[in-house]
Design a protein around this motif. Structure first.
Motif, PDB file in Angstrom:
ATOM      1  N   VAL A 134       0.857  -1.181   0.000  1.00  0.00           N
ATOM      2  CA  VAL A 134       0.000   0.000   0.000  1.00  0.00           C
ATOM      3  C   VAL A 134       0.894   1.232   0.000  1.00  0.00           C
ATOM      4  N   LEU A 135       0.637   2.140  -0.934  1.00  0.00           N
ATOM      5  CA  LEU A 135       1.396   3.380  -1.003  1.00  0.00           C
ATOM      6  C   LEU A 135       0.570   4.529  -0.433  1.00  0.00           C
ATOM      7  N   ALA A 136       1.278   5.516   0.118  1.00  0.00           N
ATOM      8  CA  ALA A 136       0.612   6.673   0.732  1.00  0.00           C
ATOM      9  C   ALA A 136       0.261   7.710  -0.315  1.00  0.00           C
ATOM     10  N   MET A 137      -0.865   8.404  -0.057  1.00  0.00           N
ATOM     11  CA  MET A 137      -1.258   9.569  -0.828  1.00  0.00           C
ATOM     12  C   MET A 137      -1.836  10.578   0.152  1.00  0.00           C
ATOM     13  N   THR A 184       0.100  -1.446  -7.040  1.00  0.00           N
ATOM     14  CA  THR A 184      -0.109  -1.396  -5.586  1.00  0.00           C
ATOM     15  C   THR A 184      -1.518  -0.922  -5.277  1.00  0.00           C
ATOM     16  N   ALA A 185      -1.852  -1.015  -4.009  1.00  0.00           N
ATOM     17  CA  ALA A 185      -3.037  -0.337  -3.494  1.00  0.00           C
ATOM     18  C   ALA A 185      -2.612   1.048  -3.004  1.00  0.00           C
ATOM     19  N   VAL A 186      -3.573   1.938  -2.869  1.00  0.00           N
ATOM     20  CA  VAL A 186      -3.276   3.315  -2.471  1.00  0.00           C
ATOM     21  C   VAL A 186      -4.246   3.734  -1.382  1.00  0.00           C
ATOM     22  N   GLY A 187      -3.758   4.497  -0.398  1.00  0.00           N
ATOM     23  CA  GLY A 187      -4.625   5.020   0.655  1.00  0.00           C
ATOM     24  C   GLY A 187      -4.093   6.337   1.199  1.00  0.00           C
ATOM     25  N   HIS A 188      -4.997   7.207   1.590  1.00  0.00           N
ATOM     26  CA  HIS A 188      -4.568   8.524   2.099  1.00  0.00           C
ATOM     27  C   HIS A 188      -4.088   8.400   3.548  1.00  0.00           C
ATOM     28  N   THR A 189      -3.222   9.310   3.949  1.00  0.00           N
ATOM     29  CA  THR A 189      -2.663   9.308   5.309  1.00  0.00           C
ATOM     30  C   THR A 189      -3.137  10.504   6.126  1.00  0.00           C
TER      31      THR A 189
END
Length: 638
Positions: A134-137, A184-189
């Motif tokens: 999972v990568l940060a956005m 990857t998957a992506v999700g906000h931080t």
């Protein structure tokens, strides 16, 4: 049944206090349910911290680990941001160690300044090989225009949501490069901060147009549980769908974080140790591993109940742990509604305890216990069920209700205290029922300044002053009223009148409005019955009676606007001294020898039974001794 004047006043006072307490509770409930900033600041910035600290740190879950980019790593590697090749090596090392899910808390929104693009390709390949990263956005607010990928690509990173679902919305986003997003998957931080700038919750979903963007922690938890994108989402009732579970969110669509402890609570390892292969693979195998910065110069820190500088990656790890194990703090909109109802009830209950308790101190004690009980219940719910029950609003309602009750009671008891004092000094202006017609006939009654024979009785209640110290003014007034009622009934039954109520005593006369032949016998019979009756009513506060028969001058004394009945002359003084003598010799009844002679002359020797003759007794205030008769206890009168 119709209320008397006093009853109407008490009822009015009760309704007024109830209405004020109800208004206080309702006002506080409105502030609570609307999340008033002042209440919320105290609720979140003070009471929630207390709860965490009282509970203490908790052991971390075994399925989460953190790889940190710390000061030691920066010093050794000498560059930030790390080259993409270094990031690729980190992913590869974690893949080799068997990490099940990797969360990379670094926003990779720009290409590496390398014309060949080799670093970007190496990282993309590493991400693709692992396949569960999972990568940060970041979601952007008040930005004006979306950033990063065009709007047409948002559906690739958004969640399914039921129609009508609502969430906090952003107007821009900063996303990873398309080649990274593709593998990857992506999700906000983004984190949710309260009025005190503490991170209390995380937004698991943020709206963007018609789409719903998941959080970094949400996606890590979903991958760690092998959930497909189709099995996670956001429901129309404001709950988070994570496979078979539905997770409650707060009124601001946030996941209230259940912090486990201070910095370093989670199993944490340096990225330098990972790159130099000093971390045994079993420590990472099968776990969700988050990679983030803790170096001082990078400044990614947050304030939490256990730490002033908790690294952001540990905040994310906390959210992942809460989602994986279902132990996030629960504080729903429905709960706020029920808390508002309880706030109203607590305000009324606190008013009632303050206004209706046996005394002011009892009222304060009961309300303090109510406040403590609410605190204990809230802490128990927090520790045992992870439920965040409001403290600020209910506490304000309890304190406010208690103050209303205490003030109302103070006003009421001040009036009662005046009534007691007035009864002690001015009760004589109340006219005995048997004298109403006589006094109404003319301005100056026929008996005014008339000399005659009369029986004079003084009665006093033993131990009243001491007992009054432990009674409230309201209780004292009630006691005196009941005592005076007892006296009035027995004196009236024996054809006498109560000329004066003297606080805890009284003066009774026989001979008004006209003297009667049997006045001496009636007075002595009354004294005997009075003592027996009062002993049954108040066995712990026996009465004393002094009784004398002789010449008096009956009079109506007083001024133009207030008058009282009185008997003047030495006979009254002697009766008063005999009552005082009863105290000194430990007797309950002392009567003069003249009274005994008058009673015997009427053939009522039975009334002398149980009395003992005392010849030539000294009496305080009299030059010559007095012969009188006395009785030591009620048993002698039976």
């Amino acid at each position: 049944m119709a209320l008397t004047g006093d009853g109407r006043k008490k009822a009015k006072r009760g309704w007024l206090g109830f209405v004020l307490a109800l208004a206080l509770g309702a006002g506080t409930a409105v502030l609570h349910i609307s999340a008033n900033p002042n209440l919320e600041s105290f609720e979140q910035g003070v009471t929630l911290d207390w709860r965490f600290r009282l509970r203490g740190p908790q052991p971390p879950p075994n399925d989460i680990a953190i790889i940190v980019i710390d000061d030691r790593s920066l010093a050794k590697l000498g560059q930030w941001p790390f080259p993409r090749a270094t990031l690729a090596e980190i992913i590869n090392r974690l893949n080799e160690a068997g990490a099940k899910t990797i969360g990379l808390d670094i926003i990779l929104s720009e290409h590496e300044p390398d014309a060949t693009g080799a670093g970007d390709r190496a990282l993309a390949d590493a991400l693709k090989r692992h396949g569960r990263t999972v990568l940060a956005m970041a979601m952007l607010f008040n930005d004006g225009s979306p950033a990063g990928s065009p709007v047409t690509d948002v559906d690739k990173i958004s969640l399914a949501a039921f129609k009508g679902a609502r969430a906090i919305t952003a107007d821009g986003m900063l996303r990873p490069l398309a080649e990274f997003e593709a593998v990857t998957a992506v999700g906000h931080t983004n984190q949710q901060s309260d009025e005190s700038w503490q991170t209390r919750a995380q937004y698991p979903v943020i709206g963007y147009g018609e789409w719903f963007i998941p959080s970094f922690s949400f996606m890590v938890a979903a991958l760690q549980q092998d959930l497909s994108k189709g099995s996670i989402g956001f429901s129309s009732d404001g709950r988070l769908v994570l496979g078979p579970r539905k997770i409650e969110l707060d009124h601001a669509f946030g996941l209230a974080l259940n912090y486990l402890g201070p910095t370093g609570t989670f199993r944490t390892y340096s990225v330098l140790d990972l790159l130099e292969d000093r971390i045994p693979h079993p420590l990472l195998k099968g776990r969700a591993v988050l990679v983030g910065a803790t170096a001082t110069s990078l400044g990614d820190i947050f304030t939490t109940p256990y730490a002033l500088n908790l690294p952001g990656v540990e905040v994310l790890a906390t959210a992942v742990a809460n989602l994986l194990h279902g132990d996030s703090i629960i504080r729903t909109v429905e709960q706020r509604f029920y808390e508002s109802l309880v706030i109203v009830l607590l305000a009324v209950a606190a008013w009632f305890l303050g206004a209706r308790s046996p005394g002011p101190r009892w009222g304060m004690l009961f309300n303090l216990l109510l406040l403590i009980a609410w605190f204990v219940m809230c802490q128990a719910m927090f520790v045992l069920a992870w439920r965040w029950v409001a403290v600020a609003g209910p506490s304000f309602a309890i304190v406010g209700g208690a103050v209303l009750g205490a003030v109302g009671r103070m006003v009421y008891e001040r009036r009662l205290r005046s009534e007691v004092e007035r009864q002690r000094g001015n009760l004589a202006r109340y006219v005995p029922p048997t004298m109403v017609e006589t006094l109404a006939e003319r301005a100056r009654p026929a008996f005014d300044e008339r000399e005659q024979l009369a029986a004079v009785l003084f009665v006093d209640l033993q131990g009243f002053t001491h007992a009054s110290e432990s009674r409230s003014p309201a209780d004292t007034a009630h006691f005196l009223k009941e005592f005076h009622g007892q006296l009035e009934e027995v004196v009236t039954a024996h054809h006498g009148i109560v000329a004066q109520f003297l606080g805890d005593g009284a003066l009774a006369l026989w001979g008004l409005p006209q003297p009667q032949v049997d006045d001496p016998a009636s007075a002595l019979a009354c004294a005997r019955d009075m003592l027996l009756r009062l002993a049954r009513w108040q066995p712990n506060n026996p009465a004393r009676v002094g009784l004398h028969f002789g010449p008096v001058a009956m009079a109506q004394l007083g001024g133009r606007h207030q008058a009282q009945l009185a008997a003047a002359g030495d006979t009254v003084n002697v009766a008063s001294r005999l009552e005082a003598a009863a105290k000194s010799i430990g007797a309950i009844l002392v009567i003069s020898d003249d009274m005994v002679a008058a009673v015997r002359a009427l053939g009522r020797d039975d009334l002398i039974r149980g009395l003992t003759l005392r010849l030539d007794q000294p009496v305080r205030g009299r030059d010559k001794p007095i012969t009188f008769w006395s009785c030591a206890s009620c048993a002698d009168l039976v």
